[in-house]
Design a protein around this motif. Structure first.
Motif, short mmCIF file in Angstrom:
data_model
loop_
_atom_site.label_atom_id
_atom_site.label_comp_id
_atom_site.label_asym_id
_atom_site.label_seq_id
_atom_site.Cartn_x
_atom_site.Cartn_y
_atom_site.Cartn_z
N SER A 1 -10.19 4.37 20.84
CA SER A 1 -9.84 3.16 21.59
C SER A 1 -11.01 2.20 21.69
O SER A 1 -12.18 2.58 21.52
N LEU B 1 -7.67 -2.37 21.21
CA LEU B 1 -6.60 -1.53 20.66
C LEU B 1 -6.72 -0.11 21.15
O LEU B 1 -7.82 0.36 21.49
N LEU C 1 -5.55 3.63 19.52
CA LEU C 1 -4.93 4.40 18.44
C LEU C 1 -4.66 5.79 18.99
O LEU C 1 -5.60 6.52 19.34
N TRP D 1 -2.23 7.47 13.03
CA TRP D 1 -2.25 7.00 14.41
C TRP D 1 -1.23 5.88 14.62
O TRP D 1 -1.00 5.06 13.72
N VAL E 1 -0.82 2.39 16.29
CA VAL E 1 -1.69 1.27 16.69
C VAL E 1 -0.99 0.60 17.87
O VAL E 1 0.14 0.10 17.73
N ILE F 1 -1.64 3.35 11.28
CA ILE F 1 -2.76 3.45 10.34
C ILE F 1 -3.00 4.92 10.06
O ILE F 1 -2.79 5.77 10.95
N TYR G 1 -2.25 1.20 6.03
CA TYR G 1 -1.88 0.63 7.33
C TYR G 1 -0.71 -0.32 7.16
O TYR G 1 -0.46 -0.86 6.08
N HIS H 1 -5.50 -7.29 14.42
CA HIS H 1 -5.38 -5.88 14.82
C HIS H 1 -5.88 -4.93 13.74
O HIS H 1 -6.47 -3.88 14.05
N ALA I 1 -8.42 -1.83 13.96
CA ALA I 1 -7.90 -0.47 13.72
C ALA I 1 -8.67 0.20 12.59
O ALA I 1 -9.03 1.40 12.68
#
Ligand SMILES: CC(C)(COP(=O)(O)OP(=O)(O)OC[C@H]1O[C@@H](n2cnc3c(N)ncnc32)[C@H](O)[C@@H]1OP(=O)(O)O)[C@@H](O)C(=O)NCCC(=O)NCCS
Length: 203
Positions: free
Chosen positions: A8, A12, A14, A69, A71, A83, A94, A105, A109
């Motif tokens: 994090s 964002l 994740l 993950w 996002v 992603i 992604y 973003h 990410a």
């Protein structure tokens, strides 16, 4: 075995995809650009989203074959995209839902995943590929500091069984994260990518 980990930053979060995310994954994956650039099943069904979220992703974490993950917006927890880092090719891939593109973003990410992978000794070189002409993906990789290494067949077969011409790049842990020269990105924004008729994907 690497356990699923949350990454994090102020911009964002994740974390893991949950069964409740499947509906949103399904909605985002109706985007025709995904048929062109990703090797997800097509037409993409709700059951594909369920099996991706509840089957494929946890199994791949457990097998150390792909770390994926969600996002998310860190304040609302809204799912923005996905992603992942696939092994052993160490390739990063992604996508974002269409409403969430153009907000920076993916640079964030990518930064979180790349620095996690390097800092934890998961890999020391990350690879990237996209279908030739996927300008948004390529610009995102260039902006993250990847070095373009050329055009070659896709690493993985795509849904039609072919290995279409793809752009390849690498980022080593010792590289700067500054954009590198040498990318074939002279196309103006929005031009249709060459050879875009064949379904293909990244990672
Ligand atoms: C690839 C993707 C995640 C990038 O996210 P994004 O939010 O669109 O990225 P940005 O808006 O930050 O754009 C990244 C760069 O691409 C450029 N770009 C965006 N759309 C573009 C387009 N249609 N044509 C050319 N360049 C484009 C932006 O100008 C930006 O370039 P710059 O920072 O050098 O000025 C997103 O476009 C996406 O989900 N695409 C569909 C799925 C996909 O192709 N995934 C990658 C598979 S390898």
């Amino acid at each position: 075995m690497v356990r699923p980990v949350t990454l994090s930053s102020p911009l964002l979060r994740l974390d893991q995809l949950l069964p409740a995310d499947a509906e949103r994954v399904y909605e985002y994956c109706q985007d025709p650009i995904f048929e062109r650039y990703l090797h997800i099943p097509w037409p993409y069904q709700r059951s594909d989203a369920d099996s991706f979220v509840s089957g494929y992703i946890p199994a791949a974490w457990a097998a150390d074959s792909e770390y994926t993950w969600a996002v998310r917006d860190p304040e609302t927890a809204q799912l923005l995209g996905v992603i992942g880092l696939r092994l052993p090719s160490a390739s990063i891939g992604y996508w974002l839902g269409a409403p969430h593109r153009g907000h920076g973003h993916i640079p964030e990410a990518q930064r979180l995943v790349i620095e996690w992978a390097f800092a934890n000794g998961v890999v020391d070189t990350i690879s990237w590929q996209c279908l030739e002409g996927n300008m948004a993906s390529a610009r995102s990789a260039r902006n993250a500091g990847f070095t373009f290494t050329g055009v070659g067949p896709a690493i993985q077969a795509h849904r039609d069984g072919t290995y279409p011409p793809s752009w390849h790049a690498v980022l080593r842990s010792s590289d700067t994260r500054e954009p590198k020269d040498g990318w074939p990105l002279e196309q103006p924004l929005g031009d249709p990518p060459p050879g875009a008729d064949s379904p293909a994907g990244c990672g």
